[in-house]
Design an enzyme around this catalytic site. Sequence first.
Site, PDB file in Angstrom:
ATOM      1  N   SER A 193       0.854  -1.189   0.000  1.00  0.00           N
ATOM      2  CA  SER A 193       0.000   0.000   0.000  1.00  0.00           C
ATOM      3  C   SER A 193       0.892   1.242   0.000  1.00  0.00           C
ATOM      4  CB  SER A 193      -0.958  -0.038   1.190  1.00  0.00           C
ATOM      5  OG  SER A 193      -1.963   0.934   1.068  1.00  0.00           O
ATOM      6  N   GLU A 316      -9.323  -5.045  -4.495  1.00  0.00           N
ATOM      7  CA  GLU A 316      -8.671  -3.969  -3.760  1.00  0.00           C
ATOM      8  C   GLU A 316      -9.673  -3.036  -3.072  1.00  0.00           C
ATOM      9  OE1 GLU A 316      -5.580  -3.475  -3.110  1.00  0.00           O
ATOM     10  OE2 GLU A 316      -4.352  -4.410  -4.671  1.00  0.00           O
ATOM     11  N   HIS A 417      -7.830  -5.290  -0.258  1.00  0.00           N
ATOM     12  CA  HIS A 417      -6.568  -4.597  -0.034  1.00  0.00           C
ATOM     13  C   HIS A 417      -5.949  -5.049   1.286  1.00  0.00           C
ATOM     14  CE1 HIS A 417      -3.834  -1.209  -0.685  1.00  0.00           C
ATOM     15  NE2 HIS A 417      -4.018  -0.828   0.560  1.00  0.00           N
TER      16      HIS A 417
END
Length: 512
Positions: A193, A316, A417
């Site tokens: 990330s 995601e 995610h």
Amino acid sequence: MTSVIVQTGAGLVRGSTADGVARWLGIPYAQAPVGDLRWRAPLAPEPWVEARSTAQFGAASPQPVNAMMQFPDGVGQSEDCLTLNVWVADGVQPDAALPVLFWIHGGAYMFGGSAQVMYDGQALVESGDVVLVTVNYRLGAFGFLDLSAWNSPEHPFDSNLALRDLLLALQWTRDNIAGFGGDPNQVTIWGESAGGGLVTTLLAVPSAAGLFHRAIAHSSPSSSVYSSERTTAIARQFLDAVGVTGDSLGSLRELPTEQLVTASSRVYAAVPDASPGVLAFTPSVDGDLVPEHPISVLRDGRGIPVPLLIGTNHDEASLFKFMKSPLMPIESATILQMFDAIAHEQPGLVLPSQAQVTSAYAGIPTKAIGMGVAGDIGFRMPTIWLIEGHARVAPVHLYRFDWATPMLHLIKMGAAHGTELPYVFGNLDGGKKDITFKLGGRHRGEALSKRMRSRWIAFAVSGTPDGTASPAWPAFDLSARATLVIDAHDRVVDDLDGELRRAWGEQVLSFE
């Protein structure tokens, strides 16, 4: 538990061993960035005389409370946060010259820290094949506020402070890791990330050359690196939030930490509300440390030519929907607003039409199209665009993480995610409140974790991410465009989502 003493450039550090792993926690790699050093490039730590105990993690960078960030008891927050941790199998000798994994945590450039329970290095290093370094860096306004427009001899400010923190931590690793059994000539930077965004940014930072030799990026928001014009505008918002004008800049270094965190929170929430998809605090194209937009550099094949392992997750955006986060627009109105903003800032860019986008997501339920577009514009497509250039100068291995347990499918999270992190670190026990395996999937999850760790460690060791896992994972090229799909059973797919890629077009979306 036994003590392990290692000499570093600043002094001796005393670690400890338990369960077959040695660890040194909270080693300072820089002076505390406080007082006159607030918003300045980090400086090497002052030496110490006695052996320093490193039995406890250092403090995390100041940040708002976030229930998703689980820290061990006793880990607080402080501007004096520039520390790192070293993990290695017990018994590894200083001359072992093991490859090094250098972990950069995520958290939207605003949250997190190296001490998070998720990043415990026990399972990753117990094989004895690698040394793990996990690092803190300044977050939010402390690490990403760009005040360089107000720089003066009287009030000096440096840009890209978090990147400068990481560069100093990498220099520390180069100079000291041999004493812990690591090889300074085999360092792999690795992040997820925001940490992945810092990895792809570092690939485009000329002064980072030589400090690392391979790179791994999970779900990198690689296009979320903004021009100085935008970051200066965000800095003005921050100055307004703390009530500081150009005539009172000196007071910035005197304000309480808590007041700065509060102002950071206000700006962090306000920016994506006004400009969907835009983060308040990110690396910036400052013309100095970061001369050009990283995704443009990488797309042109001008990045630091080291092997790259990179990928995204199948779902995601579902995490951001679950959290009701404004960071990733998933409603059609906000997605169109984001497209309008891109077109306004880059009038020469040819964006896909609404018809093209609709065609690209044919067969997907209407309610899910927004999440698909958001995940692709935020993570998937920028990843594809940048590796098309980087693969011309260095080996690239592309993955997509598709695995989700029955429970995560039931609550419509899927392979969201960050859901790959427990598997790659080997930390599948998320505590009493973790529902991941409530409906089963544990056995397959353990097997998947073993495969991922084998591949990631093999990449750090040799640059080829196979290890004991199968099938073989071929490098990406513009002909086959091979992707490893990580699921209950891994598989290699050529030109995965090719129709989707072609619908998006050969463009680089960014907010320069």
